[in-house]
Motif scaffolding. Structure first.
Motif, PDB file in Angstrom:
ATOM      1  N   ASP A 135       2.749   1.504  -3.392  1.00 31.57           N
ATOM      2  CA  ASP A 135       1.808   1.850  -4.457  1.00 31.57           C
ATOM      3  C   ASP A 135       1.377   3.305  -4.338  1.00 31.57           C
ATOM      4  O   ASP A 135       1.261   4.028  -5.339  1.00 31.57           O
ATOM      5  CB  ASP A 135       0.590   0.927  -4.382  1.00 31.57           C
ATOM      6  N   PHE A 136       1.137   3.756  -3.102  1.00 32.51           N
ATOM      7  CA  PHE A 136       0.703   5.138  -2.876  1.00 32.51           C
ATOM      8  C   PHE A 136       1.798   6.121  -3.292  1.00 32.51           C
ATOM      9  O   PHE A 136       1.528   7.125  -3.959  1.00 32.51           O
ATOM     10  CB  PHE A 136       0.335   5.337  -1.406  1.00 32.51           C
TER      11      PHE A 136
ATOM     12  N   GLU B 124       1.986   6.233  -7.047  1.00 32.18           N
ATOM     13  CA  GLU B 124       0.832   6.929  -7.634  1.00 32.18           C
ATOM     14  C   GLU B 124       0.963   8.438  -7.473  1.00 32.18           C
ATOM     15  O   GLU B 124       0.643   9.205  -8.395  1.00 32.18           O
ATOM     16  CB  GLU B 124      -0.453   6.425  -6.977  1.00 32.18           C
ATOM     17  N   VAL B 125       1.410   8.881  -6.301  1.00 24.34           N
ATOM     18  CA  VAL B 125       1.591  10.321  -6.065  1.00 24.34           C
ATOM     19  C   VAL B 125       2.658  10.892  -6.998  1.00 24.34           C
ATOM     20  O   VAL B 125       2.492  11.977  -7.574  1.00 24.34           O
ATOM     21  CB  VAL B 125       1.955  10.578  -4.586  1.00 24.34           C
TER      22      VAL B 125
ATOM     23  N   VAL C 240       0.831  -1.204   0.000  1.00 22.54           N
ATOM     24  CA  VAL C 240       0.000   0.000   0.000  1.00 22.54           C
ATOM     25  C   VAL C 240       0.867   1.257   0.000  1.00 22.54           C
ATOM     26  O   VAL C 240       0.639   2.194  -0.774  1.00 22.54           O
ATOM     27  CB  VAL C 240      -0.947  -0.013   1.212  1.00 22.54           C
TER      28      VAL C 240
ATOM     29  N   LEU D  39      -5.939   5.560  -6.442  1.00 19.39           N
ATOM     30  CA  LEU D  39      -5.706   5.804  -5.011  1.00 19.39           C
ATOM     31  C   LEU D  39      -6.744   5.088  -4.150  1.00 19.39           C
ATOM     32  O   LEU D  39      -6.418   4.491  -3.117  1.00 19.39           O
ATOM     33  CB  LEU D  39      -5.737   7.310  -4.723  1.00 19.39           C
TER      34      LEU D  39
ATOM     35  N   ILE E  45      -6.082   1.364  -4.102  1.00 23.01           N
ATOM     36  CA  ILE E  45      -4.999   1.025  -3.172  1.00 23.01           C
ATOM     37  C   ILE E  45      -5.535   0.878  -1.757  1.00 23.01           C
ATOM     38  O   ILE E  45      -5.215  -0.087  -1.042  1.00 23.01           O
ATOM     39  CB  ILE E  45      -3.896   2.110  -3.215  1.00 23.01           C
ATOM     40  N   ALA E  46      -6.359   1.829  -1.344  1.00 23.70           N
ATOM     41  CA  ALA E  46      -6.931   1.781   0.008  1.00 23.70           C
ATOM     42  C   ALA E  46      -7.818   0.553   0.188  1.00 23.70           C
ATOM     43  O   ALA E  46      -7.778  -0.117   1.238  1.00 23.70           O
ATOM     44  CB  ALA E  46      -7.724   3.060   0.283  1.00 23.70           C
TER      45      ALA E  46
END
Length: 503
Positions: free
Chosen positions: A118-119, A122-123, A115, A365, A368-369
């Motif tokens: 991946d976060f 993505e950011v 997580v 996003l 991912i959560a």
């Protein structure tokens, strides 16, 4: 900020949220089944997206790719069989932890690491992709062709064990793409008088054959018994499986470092999650204070590759969205979705469909959560569920679904024939160490490469010299040949080392 507006829009759209949730669950399940991959699931589900809204279709497949990368860690930890190629690095320390009865703790670390990685990826994609697109808008056909050329060389030479086989796979993809009508002269090419081939080979049945049927044939060839799982691995949480801050704190530096490693590798076309995971694992072990524990059950040995593996997901979309160059097999499949819904990809995407792009980022996003929450609390249950799926039932269903999906794409029996031939080709490629990913990505890139090559030659008074007289184009040519040189040197070193060890 546009991303916050997009997040609010996605969260208030119940239908879109259902697709994202379904994608998070499907990706985890497929990723956790040994022998199946997220690419295969996405290829098989691609015809379903014909009947969906563009954003729902893109978000559905995009999130499957993300959660599928994470799902591979479940199989690696529980069954000592990586669900995806990238999770092979997770297996090194994950399964020893499971043998010690700490599978639940290992999966929680894998989930949190995935997580966070991946976060971060993505950011970085959200804030960097606009800049890359702005630069890409200033490039002309010669520069774009050399970018395509560099992508061909890097993808075909870096992935796989053999440079020659990788280049051959890429060349075959280009050759298959040329079947049909010449876009300039309108003459038939490689059709052999067959009317069905005048429209070219469709991407959908080709991908279903290569990734789905090819995988089914491979699994039938190496058919194994039902997956065995140690009872204590999936036992209820107890004191030894509670993940405390003291346990997790040493993992954080490895997660942050590996996330940036994975993000950097993700931007490079063709490098992929597997390379990122093993690079991060090697770098993590080199810097670890408890180096001797790595390989025998270190939580940091699970955290590092999982963070890098998933950090690849977002940045790998950058070359696709800005240049139309897929950096991975999942990206190549998403190209098909863009084209199906009439959305032109490349630098102009941020002018024509900017809102769609940021909504897709928002779905990523949220995805991912969702897979993080589901995985943290339900990974053990998912492991038990997978062991109860009979292989003798699973693969025939996949086989039949593939035929239906191929026919549904255009309602053509010729597409079914293409899928069957592609399935045989995909199986043979895997069997003889050729590169199915290079084949598909080259097939997708070939159209744009041909167009920019012809445009460049029309602009040029000196023929092919236009590619060496323009600095940016020359720079990308140098990158391509430098990458090829480094790869050849690496393989030569490995061969000498292997021969020395044999002696």
């Amino acid at each position: 900020m546009e991303i916050f507006t997009a997040l609010a829009g996605v969260l208030t759209n119940p239908i879109l949220m259902l697709w994202v949730l379904a994608a998070a669950i499907i990706g985890m399940i497929v990723g956790a089944i040994p022998g199946l991959t997220a690419s295969a699931a996405i290829a098989m589900l691609l015809p379903l997206t014909f009947y969906m809204e563009p954003l729902s279709a893109l978000a559905f497949l995009y999130v499957i790719g993300k959660s599928g990368r994470y799902g591979g860690s479940i199989a690696a930890i529980l069954f000592n069989t990586p669900g995806t190629a990238a999770s092979a690095a997770t297996q090194i320390d994950g399964y020893p932890l499971a043998q010690k009865g700490m599978a639940s703790k290992a999966m929680k670390v894998a989930t949190l690491s995935s997580v966070i990685g991946d976060f971060i990826g993505e950011v970085l994609l959200i804030f960097g992709v606009g800049l890359i697109a702005a630069i890409a808008l200033s490039l002309g056909p010669p520069e774009l062709f050399t970018i395509y050329f560099a992508a061909f060389v890097v993808i075909s030479s870096v992935i796989g064990k053999s440079i020659i086989r990788g280049l051959a796979s890429a060349a075959l993809g280009v050759l298959i793409k040329m079947i049909g009508i010449d876009p300039i002269s309108s003459e038939e090419r490689f059709t052999f008088g067959n009317f069905d081939m005048t429209n070219g080979i469709s991407l959908v049945p080709l991908m279903i054959g290569i990734f789905v049927l090819g995988e089914v044939f491979s699994q039938l060839e190496v058919r194994k018994n039902k997956i065995k799982i140690i009872n204590k691995i999936v036992s209820k949480d107890n004191a030894i499986n509670r993940l405390s801050w003291i346990d997790f704190k040493p993992c954080i530096p490895h997660i942050i470092r590996s996330s940036f490693i994975g993000s950097f590798i993700g931007v490079l076309p063709g490098m992929g999650s597997s390379i990122a995971a093993f690079v991060a694992y090697g770098e993590g072990k080199r810097r670890a204070k408890n180096m001797n524990e790595w390989g025998s059950g270190a939580l940091e040995g699970v955290a590092a590759p999982e963070a890098a593996n998933n950090a690849v997901s977002g940045p790998s979309m950058a070359p696709l969205l800005t240049l139309g160059i897929p950096g991975s097999t999942i990206g190549a499949i998403l190209v098909g979705v863009f084209l199906i819904h009439g959305i032109p990809i490349g630098p102009t995407l941020f002018i024509t469909s900017r809102e769609l792009v940021f909504n897709l980022f928002a779905c990523g996003l949220i995805g991912i959560a969702l897979y993080g929450l589901i995985g943290y609390f339900c990974a053990s249950f998912l492991g038990r569920f997978i062991t109860k799926i009979p292989r003798d039932v699973l693969y025939p269903i996949i086989f039949l679904t593939s035929f239906i999906a191929a026919y549904a794409s255009r309602g053509s029996l010729f597409d079914v024939f293409v899928m069957a031939v592609a399935g045989l080709a995909g199986w043979l490629m895997k069997k003889y160490d050729f590169n199915p990913a290079a084949f598909i990505i080259s097939f997708v890139l070939a159209g744009g490469a041909e167009e920019t090559l012809r445009q460049s030659l029309l602009l040029s008074d000196n023929g092919l010299l236009i590619f060496v007289t323009r600095p940016v184009a020359l720079g990308f040519l140098c990158i391509a040949f430098f990458a090829l040189f480094i790869r050849m040197r690496s393989l030569t070193h490995q061969t000498r080392k292997s021969n020395f060890n044999d002696v």
